[in-house]
Enzyme design. Sequence first.
Site, PDB file in Angstrom:
ATOM      1  N   TYR A  37       0.090  49.356  12.362  1.00 36.80           N
ATOM      2  CA  TYR A  37      -0.631  48.830  13.527  1.00 36.80           C
ATOM      3  C   TYR A  37       0.274  48.970  14.737  1.00 36.80           C
ATOM      4  CZ  TYR A  37      -4.231  46.114  15.861  1.00 36.80           C
ATOM      5  OH  TYR A  37      -5.223  45.709  16.697  1.00 36.80           O
ATOM      6  N   LYS A  92     -24.961  54.303  -4.459  1.00 33.10           N
ATOM      7  CA  LYS A  92     -24.765  55.679  -4.004  1.00 33.10           C
ATOM      8  C   LYS A  92     -23.315  55.888  -3.581  1.00 33.10           C
ATOM      9  CE  LYS A  92     -27.294  59.387  -3.093  1.00 33.10           C
ATOM     10  NZ  LYS A  92     -28.461  59.839  -3.857  1.00 33.10           N
ATOM     11  N   GLU A 134     -30.701  58.358   3.144  1.00 30.95           N
ATOM     12  CA  GLU A 134     -31.132  57.907   1.824  1.00 30.95           C
ATOM     13  C   GLU A 134     -32.362  57.023   1.926  1.00 30.95           C
ATOM     14  OE1 GLU A 134     -30.458  57.851  -2.334  1.00 30.95           O
ATOM     15  OE2 GLU A 134     -29.369  58.907  -0.760  1.00 30.95           O
ATOM     16  N   ASP A 135     -33.350  57.313   1.087  1.00 32.08           N
ATOM     17  CA  ASP A 135     -34.505  56.436   0.907  1.00 32.08           C
ATOM     18  C   ASP A 135     -35.199  56.103   2.224  1.00 32.08           C
ATOM     19  OD1 ASP A 135     -33.938  56.514  -1.755  1.00 32.08           O
ATOM     20  OD2 ASP A 135     -32.992  54.546  -1.856  1.00 32.08           O
ATOM     21  N   ALA A 193     -46.043  66.164  -2.263  1.00 31.96           N
ATOM     22  CA  ALA A 193     -45.724  66.866  -1.024  1.00 31.96           C
ATOM     23  C   ALA A 193     -44.945  65.974  -0.071  1.00 31.96           C
ATOM     24  CB  ALA A 193     -47.010  67.376  -0.361  1.00 31.96           C
ATOM     25  N   ALA A 195     -40.882  64.132   0.563  1.00 29.81           N
ATOM     26  CA  ALA A 195     -39.558  64.678   0.876  1.00 29.81           C
ATOM     27  C   ALA A 195     -39.068  65.637  -0.203  1.00 29.81           C
ATOM     28  CB  ALA A 195     -38.564  63.537   1.060  1.00 29.81           C
ATOM     29  N   ASN A 285     -39.898  58.473 -12.086  1.00 30.05           N
ATOM     30  CA  ASN A 285     -39.250  57.376 -12.794  1.00 30.05           C
ATOM     31  C   ASN A 285     -39.986  56.074 -12.525  1.00 30.05           C
ATOM     32  OD1 ASN A 285     -36.927  58.031 -14.388  1.00 30.05           O
ATOM     33  ND2 ASN A 285     -35.955  58.781 -12.528  1.00 30.05           N
TER      34      ASN A 285
END
Length: 388
Positions: A37, A92, A134-135, A193, A195, A285
């Site tokens: 620092y 993730k 993501e998602d 159809a 992503a 899934n």
Amino acid sequence: MTDGEPFDPAFALHRGGKMAVQATVPVRDRDDLSLAYTPGVAKVCSAIAEQPELVHDYTWKSQVVAVVTDGSAVLGLGDIGPEASLPVMEGKAILFKQFGGVDAVPIALDCRDVDEIVETVVRLAPSFGGVNLEDISAPRCFEIERKLQERVDIPIFHDDQHGTAVVTLAALRNAAKLTDRALGQLRAVISGAGAAGVAIARILTEAGIGDVAVCDRKGVVSPDRDDLTEVKRELAGFTNKAGLTGSLETALDGADVFIGVSGGTVPEEAVAKMAPGAFIFAMANPNPEIHPEVAHQHAAVVATGRSDFPNQINNVLAFPGIFAGALQVRASRITEGMKLAAAEALASVVADELSADKVIPSPFDERVAPAVTAAVAAAARAEGVARR
């Protein structure tokens, strides 16, 4: 969980979160503190201010990815919001580290507007070497990815699209090789159809598939339909050379490949009409569109998205190595060529071990990430997006 509820190992594992920040240098005494620092850090800051590219050498930027979501399309859970999405984003992040050696930070945004998300990520971008979207629900995910890549010079990658597409192509390459066929001989039908479906159609087309038709809830996506979104109109322009119309079941008649990324159930009567030696990749899934027991009666190769059946189409086979390769060469973006190279490398890992139950490696195959990383880095250099 409350007192009196039965023990659930999932809750036990997630208590307190699944990740933490850990220092890579010691701070044991005054000398360490003065280097880590003030005042030592000022020298490094001044050097970066004079030569901005040094940020890659003297900070974590070159080895860390932001995992960004708005919680609008989580796993099989749908729109559950940013807070509820955090366990997935943490998951993730630890997969990035475990399988690719890449550090990742989960970031859940409390906004849904496309431009607000883009502006937020643009402002966060200086801290990261790449962004994994993501998602995020379709069709907003397509626009967000495109606008972000136009605004920043680090890789932007929507894994629900491209990770799924890369692994699917790798498995399909090996299934074709196993049965002595070329991709150009195959006609594929994609159920979904969104992503993943759009990205799979793109990469299969780039890879030279004979033909591919994509179906949504209303049937085959074709130019004659007047209810198509902008993304689906574009999709109709480069798919379905055969000019098919009508239902998914109709499109499956004589098809060589079924790829499911939509959920629902495909009637066995339709499956039975597929071409001899067909490939069935039923990836929904937790319930595949075609149960493996049924699929095996009509197909030469069967894959799912589940870990309890052979040939799991799992994105973890792709995204850690793709980002590791991109970060290794400080790529400014992830190109179609890099994705194709990732798929080819992934397929090659088990190319000499092929069987109907092994057209794709296990996520725990230690050869996967190094192969994908090297292929992506080489492709980035070949395509002129590498900066080292």
